[in-house]
Design a protein around this motif. Structure first.
Motif, PDB file in Angstrom:
ATOM      1  N   THR A 298      21.082   9.561   5.187  1.00 20.85           N
ATOM      2  CA  THR A 298      21.025   9.460   6.643  1.00 20.85           C
ATOM      3  C   THR A 298      22.426   9.494   7.266  1.00 20.85           C
ATOM      4  OG1 THR A 298      20.833   7.098   6.256  1.00 20.85           O
ATOM      5  CG2 THR A 298      18.817   8.262   6.867  1.00 20.85           C
TER       6      THR A 298
ATOM      7  N   GLY B 277      10.841   2.970   5.439  1.00 22.81           N
ATOM      8  CA  GLY B 277      11.992   3.870   5.600  1.00 22.81           C
ATOM      9  C   GLY B 277      13.101   3.462   4.666  1.00 22.81           C
TER      10      GLY B 277
ATOM     11  N   ALA C  99      19.661  14.912   7.160  1.00 24.77           N
ATOM     12  CA  ALA C  99      18.676  15.825   7.745  1.00 24.77           C
ATOM     13  C   ALA C  99      19.351  16.813   8.688  1.00 24.77           C
ATOM     14  CB  ALA C  99      17.612  15.024   8.491  1.00 24.77           C
TER      15      ALA C  99
ATOM     16  N   ASP D 244      14.634  21.172  11.237  1.00 26.53           N
ATOM     17  CA  ASP D 244      13.361  20.467  11.175  1.00 26.53           C
ATOM     18  C   ASP D 244      12.535  20.934   9.975  1.00 26.53           C
ATOM     19  OD1 ASP D 244      11.654  18.714  13.338  1.00 26.53           O
ATOM     20  OD2 ASP D 244      10.391  19.909  11.994  1.00 26.53           O
TER      21      ASP D 244
ATOM     22  N   GLU E 183      15.311   9.999   6.653  1.00 31.86           N
ATOM     23  CA  GLU E 183      15.004   9.758   8.056  1.00 31.86           C
ATOM     24  C   GLU E 183      15.661   8.472   8.523  1.00 31.86           C
ATOM     25  OE1 GLU E 183      10.816  10.014   8.786  1.00 31.86           O
ATOM     26  OE2 GLU E 183      10.775  12.115   8.186  1.00 31.86           O
TER      27      GLU E 183
END
Lengths: 394, 394
Positions: free
Chosen positions: A78, A73, B347, B350, A125
């Protein structure tokens, strides 16, 4: 032959469950001193991962006592939660290390601000902190004076082999670990690198040595032209050798380690079937030579030609033509593996004389404008590159 | 729907044996007037093929009466002999056309200086003049008022379909042919394009219309980031309609034809499985928007992700981060096919909501810095691209 070769360092690598494969994914490198000086070079990408933003702050303090690294990751893109997670990782690492002292030593005096953080993996992520923090505990318990190779294992992503290097000098040494594989590009090839030395050196000397070394090594490799959000090269000095090399001596040793690791990165780049050196000679300036080398190295038509064992010098000239370097099209000479198939910008020796059956390829481009030169190392563009980067999200 | 749709033009395409396949490889487009005004845009590559160097000189005269085009060889990086061959081709074409007048018309008054030359194919090899010149004879004999499609066929290289386009206006029109397929890049996608109009327009108006049109069409497609040595876009006006549109009207019609041909080029780019529009919005300037679009379009990791139907917005942000455009990493929004999977640099929706099963992909990048925008069209990077460019020399 790794970061724990220089005295004063311990390292470890453990599996914390960040990688679906179950392979090792959390590493620690700890500097036991007596010095804790450090220098670093970070990605030129303006979209910087949270651990890069954090580590840049840590380096401003000039002291790095530990580096915690994770694969599985990237913690890039993020947002504020990503940065809080990096901060929490550094805090947790410092707390754990305060509680676990080296056998026979005093408890470590370490705060979060002394802990650099590196991450690599998928962008966008959040990290699974419920796995990462217990992983740090395990990594701290596993710290060992011969733990460098395990740390090198734990930072691998699509790498097929771990990368370790060392430069031994009289009474002191420099060691390093690296991960790379994809997103390797100019202005820092994408990668995480930790270099250690038991030499004694202040921050300015370390910084000078590291910048000089990366400029001619990591900055001159390019696998796919894509610059990462997470590139980090750290240099930590323990002073445990009680030797104080000159800046020139240190630069030379750090460059040796960086060159070794950079070549390992290119050799193991995603999908590569060729290891290609683009040697530019006769340039009016070093920057011209670097520009020409990078543009040729980054040209997809040149890279696919080499994958096909095709000594397509025309594509090389077409790529040179897109640069701003000083040259005249009708003066350029090009050799592939020593055969001068282009002289004065036109066909010369027969292309059938070029042997491209081996993995190593040397392209020599003589601009015939001056005395300067530079070499850029790259790879071909293969079916395997397309497969690795299309079949899996990374 | 081609270069012979506007009145005053004849064209042809014949097989002269330059291509090993035996397919058509020599084309002619002739302007029968009464006007012979012209404009052109050439490759920005500093390594220019002999026909580009020749045609640049022709265009300085402001008159183009004929264009002779060949596939099967680029005549680039061929030294002084290559230039002599281009000159000889123009001389020969003019001489043949002087001897073959249009049925019922006076003999053509044409010299080599009125003949533009375009070549496409492998770089670095001399053209087989013993085949090319007889091919010009045959092409001249085959000239026909409906010969545009045959000319379009004859300039194909790795194209899988011929490219023709037309924009009909009230009493006048613009038509065009193009070849592309590989080496498609910014600052003129690699290609040969001939555009004709029966409008009456002086050289300045034609030049303004052509530059305005190419700036937002051919300059905004990028298949593989590789700029060719041979790119040429020619615009010829016959004045046969007796209409004189304004520069705005002409620009609009030429842009329509250029856009149509540019989209056909991208749709048929080597190995493409996706037709991708990179829409940049909210930029501080148009040049920022173009820069961001081009960098994302040229990123191999983004291109392989789309080949793999992977909505990998992290790679898109990493690419944006390498530009000098005005933006803040934590303000960028990214949508793929209308799904905003990244908001504020992190993010959002989805990724599973993104449907990439079709051929057309739209990436929308909102920099949230201003009101300017631009769209760059590109393709994915597929196994077929690697195969086409590694298995055959081209």
């Amino acid at each position: 032959m790794t970061v724990t070769h220089p005295r004063g360092f311990r390292a470890s690598g453990v599996a914390a469950g960040l990688k679906a494969s179950g392979n090792a994914d959390v590493a620690l490198v700890v500097n036991d001193g007596p010095d804790y000086t450090a220098a670093a070079v970070f990605t030129g990408n303006r979209v910087k991962a949270a651990p890069v933003l954090w580590s840049q702050q840590v380096l401003k303090g000039g002291i790095v006592r530990a580096v915690v690294l994770n694969s599985g990751g990237a913690n890039a893109c993020t947002g504020s939660q990503g940065f809080r997670d990096t901060h929490a990782t550094a805090e947790h690492t410092a707390a754990v290390l305060r509680g676990i002292s080296k056998p026979g030593a005093k408890p470590m005096m370490i705060g979060a601000g002394d802990v650099a953080v590196c991450s690599t993996g998928l962008i966008g992520e959040l990290l699974p902190m419920d796995k990462l923090l217990p992983g740090v505990n395990a990594a701290a318990k596993a710290l060992a004076a011969d733990g460098g190779p395990k740390a090198a294992d734990a930072i691998m992503t699509t790498d097929t082999v771990a990368k370790n290097a060392v430069a031994q000098r009289d009474g002191w040494s420099v060691g390093g670990i690296a991960k790379g594989a994809g997103m390797l590009a100019p202005a820092l090839a994408t990668m995480l690198v930790v270099i250690t030395t038991d030499a004694s050196a202040d921050n300015e000397v370390l910084d000078a040595a590291l910048r000089a070394a990366t400029r001619v090594t990591f900055d001159r490799i390019d696998a796919d032209g894509c610059m990462s959000t997470n590139d980090t090269v750290l240099l930590l000095a323990s002073g445990a050798s009680n030797r104080q090399p000159t800046v020139e001596e240190l630069t030379e040793a750090v460059t040796e380690v960086c060159h070794d690791l950079a070549q390992q990165l290119i050799a193991d780049a995603e999908g590569a079937t060729k290891h290609i050196a683009i040697e530019v000679r006769g340039a009016a300036s070093e920057s011209d030579a670097v520009q020409v080398g990078r543009v040729v190295a980054g040209n997809n038509l040149v890279k696919t030609a080499f994958f096909g064992n095709d000594p397509n010098w025309g594509r090389i000239l077409a790529a040179v033509g897109t640069t701003s370097a000083a040259f005249e099209p009708d003066r350029i000479d090009v050799a592939i593996n020593g055969v001068w198939i282009c002289k004065g910008g036109a066909a010369a020796e027969d292309r059938s004389k070029v042997d491209l059956s081996g993995r190593d390829v040397t392209v020599t481009i003589n601009l015939r404008e001056g005395e300067m030169g530079a070499t850029i190392w790259t790879t071909d563009l293969s079916h395997a590159y397309v497969h690795e980067n299309s079949a899996y999200s990374s």
